[in-house]
Design an enzyme around this catalytic site. Structure first.
Site, short mmCIF file in Angstrom:
data_model
loop_
_atom_site.label_atom_id
_atom_site.label_comp_id
_atom_site.label_asym_id
_atom_site.label_seq_id
_atom_site.Cartn_x
_atom_site.Cartn_y
_atom_site.Cartn_z
CD GLU A 1 -25.16 38.50 -29.44
OE1 GLU A 1 -25.94 39.33 -28.95
OE2 GLU A 1 -25.53 37.53 -30.12
CE LYS B 1 -30.98 42.94 -29.33
NZ LYS B 1 -31.15 41.93 -30.33
#
Lengths: 328, 328, 328, 328
Positions: free
Chosen positions: A199, A192
């Site tokens: 991102e 993550k």
């Protein structure tokens, strides 16, 4: 399944909701009593303390902690662990630093408690779209929790299958439903973390491209070489068959359609730990991550008027060239 | 030698002065009559137009054009070339783009006029320290001009000799006096361009280091992990035997000694063409120049409050996470 | 003064030598008996173990530990501390992570032992040029050690004074001799860490500039726009009055003079902890250090043939465009 | 409509096919006679020269040039223009530099010929997915060509509508079908150029993230802090409800599913003009585009074993520290 959920913020609340819609029983608690009351109104079993939750959950209990990383999660996990019966499973669904997972899991293992780290992506959209989950922890615990993950995940839905996937290649069939067992404890948050690092890089790439299109200094360009672009249309058209279509571009198109100048935003861009940790992890491996770092630093820079270093540049320029600063 | 100097700004005026101190005769002109008068008072032969200069210089004349790059230099070189006798030499000592040199030299060659490009470093200190010169042009012309360059250059002075230098290696003996014949037309400005590209990179490295020392967000750090450094002392000590001692560090130490906070500067940092052209030259060769580019972009960024792209980042964060912007 | 020196590598040995030349008495030890013997031959008092050193030093003793950062330094400092009399001073002159300094100093303080961290720059040249030192620790201890530092430092020498320096501004007079008391424990290594971070940035700026001059793909450029530069001459001329003159440039000129193609080097560039820690420190303050990071990552990249990520780029290009990889 | 298509490579051939499927008549030619024959077999009208095409097209003709940018396009557009009747429209669908568009359009306008630049994204998938088109040129010509663009574009298809879009905001309704009239001549290729610049940035962000996951130096990490990830599963799960889902990620998942190690690729990554031009355009506006540049430079670097600059770093390290290079 019956599960206790601690932390009913944007993410925790929706996780409870989606679980209940899937037929699970949720015992919920949050420091904010209103949040508890709201969930209770939707069918959750309310508790007014961690201890109260304990009483409402059968042993061995399943806990999902959905709190800000750092102290709040740390203390809550410790408190749960203190009185936990062997066989208890504690899930940390927040944005914890993966080395903290490893440390905590070791401490809990001594009591026969399993710790499972779940990196959860999906933001405010998770309730409808489902949550994309990257899971770390012992196989038995992760397998036992499968009904929970299966409910939370988006499922195969309308996303087209990836060609070439072949179970014979040892691929995880859960991936196509939107969750994976990434590895031992820490692996979920590690994946993550990298997800968030990427991102940042993706977002900055779009930001820079739109900056060029916005034409900051167009007035200084030769006539006939300036354009006056409709950025909302450009974002929209790129969603349609271009190489750079993405969910972030969808969000960009939405933002620009409603507000061509993005005048609702000042441009002070926050960052959370994952961006920094990704750089750290890369440095531990001597792996260059230039775009991810650049993207992070652009956010730092966005929150500062002038760096001291900028003044130093001006001072040096004055020193060697007698250059006097001029506003642009 | 007798030489005409067009442009009596910070650089041109000092070049005339240093030449006169070395026994050369300077015919000078500038749009600014006061600058001409001032130089005349120091021994130069004043002119009140380019045509007047021509009359005061013997054929074939030697011209040193020291004007801003772009139109001013372009037009002046063209005007000189128009009526120039064969054998004339035109020196462009400014910060011209090296491909412009090549184009101009071709045009002048048709008239028997030689064009010599001189990249000149030394800033406001050149009068005393001498000018470091990187020269491009035909060998015969550069050799003929040697007395000029020899006077302008710093000379060997007190700078220690580089071990290993050996004339048998085809090394240019002029280098140790502070000037080189770098190659054909354009080579001088090419080398100066890269010099400036490096300069940006060096400056930014110092700027970032002092930024870390300045401790922008020290208040957020744990107690016992914050320092309150005297930056002037740090710059000073690094001048003394450290690996990063340099002239730019000397200037940094001077600036910080007089003004610990650099409060005289806002930090809007200008850039000139050479930084950009270095990137262009690198791209033509597919050579990565990440630090030089980063340094240039830091200057662009220093002159902007908030980029449109920053707002786009905020808008995306709101879109996927409901994150509301907060001032730092 | 009498001082014990542990670690007689490149740095430790020269520190002992310079101290002895300055009239100090050095008790020395190293795992490598030959190094001890060599120093003994130059006047040092040899020891064959840490315990033996202890016997040869009067209480309270002064220790200079000059070992690789990490375990070797950690264990040695701990061993010294174990049996140290109150008033003992332990100097760590290596490249220790500054937070380790703070931790160790706390542990030693409990026993009345002072810990002083000294960031030392000067490399193999320190013996002759003197060592530039950035010192952290309690004022009393640092003051007591002044004769040691004064001997090791370069002294004012021939480096010109910085204009504007004024003792009335609270500036440290030791800075002009090449050492400063930068602050409490950790401050010395913090400043040295940033020094090395800057060093990486400066080096990379020169590296990129010379890369452009080296003309990697010159053959693909249009005729008349390629140059064949003598890089040794360019490095040399820049040493003489240019804005980018520096000690690193001096070293560059030396390297290029002896070996125009640098054919003795492959270009696998190592990095040590300071580069990474500078990034970490910057991230703790949310300070962008783009050039310093870029410089570090260029070193990582230099040691890898092809990154997995590069292959991924090729795979994506094939995926959307059918592009087949071609060697350059 | 009847349209002549010059250039039947991967893109041109599929454009012809999609137009024919949409009921348009295509006159086709390519230097490669086989490509012409193949298209003829699918219903196109074959020509064996540009002149032959002219004869087969009614005046005023519509031409779509789909050739490599640079000389091939330049010469073909010029040749078409030479004998073109007023009212002719020449479409350049390739990857032309936008300033070349402006220059060509001016030349053709003198003859009453319109020039339309179309940036076309979609790669090898365009035949099925449709082509995303960014169009520059005079309104009348672009409107007249609408049936062509409408056929080529993806159409609204299954891509969900962007909330907030409102025709009252002057938004281009064509955007939702996958094409826009971006502005005057040059605007189409400008937008496509930025599209590709962003594409590089996005790709590099994924590449770096997967690099961290691939764990290049995992063996050097402490036990218990290394993972052995299944990258194909990670790419797959991110496609499902995560913030970073995108078409490029879909392609990544496909590539990894078939070949976990990407062993079919060496990692020499090519770049085309658009990446560089984006940097140029940004520099003309003094807009920092750090991620886009970093992504471009990573490609340059991927094609080189060792830079000269890397060797210079090694040489400097040897110079100041006596450091000998070691293989990693």
């Amino acid at each position: 399944m019956k599960i206790g959920i601690v932390g009913l913020g944007r993410m925790g609340g929706n996780i409870a909701r989606r679980l209940m819609r899937g037929g699970h029983q949720c015992v919920v608690w949050d420091r904010n009593a209103d949040a508890v009351k709201e969930l209770a109104g939707e069918g959750a079993i309310p508790a007014d303390s961690l201890d109260a939750m304990r009483g409402l959950l059968a042993d061995p209990a399943i806990w999902w902690v959905m709190l800000p990383a750092g102290d709040p999660t740390e203390q809550t996990v410790a408190a749960i662990g203190e009185k936990a019966a062997p066989g208890t499973i504690v899930i940390d669904g927040g944005n914890t630093f993966w080395k903290d997972d490893i440390r905590r899991a070791k401490a809990l293992a001594a009591k026969g408690v399993d710790y499972v780290d779940v990196g959860t992506s999906g933001g405010v959209w998770g309730l409808e779209r489902g949550f994309c989950m990257m899971i770390g922890g012992p196989k038995a615990a992760v397998d036992l929790l499968d009904p929970i993950f299966d409910t939370l995940a988006p499922g195969t839905g309308s996303v087209p299958r990836t060609p070439n996937r072949d179970p014979a290649d040892n691929e995880d069939p859960r991936a196509e439903k939107g969750y994976i067992h990434a590895g031992p404890v820490g692996a979920g948050h590690f994946v993550k973390m990298v997800h968030n690092g990427i991102e940042y890089g993706l977002m900055q790439a779009y930001a820079e491209g739109f900056d060029v299109l916005a034409g900051r200094n167009a007035a200084q360009l030769p006539e006939g070489e300036r354009f006056d672009f409709n950025l909302a249309d450009i974002a929209e058209v790129w969603r349609r068959g271009s190489v750079i279509s993405s969910w972030l571009l969808d969000l960009t198109a939405t933002a620009l359609a409603g507000d061509h100048d993005l005048s609702h935003y000042s441009g002070n861009v926050a960052d959370s730990g994952e961006g920094r940790w990704t750089i750290d992890a890369a440095m531990e491996q001597a792996t260059p991550v230039s775009v991810l770092t650049t993207a992070l630093f652009a956010r730092y820079r966005s929150r500062v008027d002038h760096l001291f270093g900028d003044k130093l540049l001006s001072a040096m320029r004055y020193g060697f060239g007698g250059h006097i600063e001029r506003p642009e």
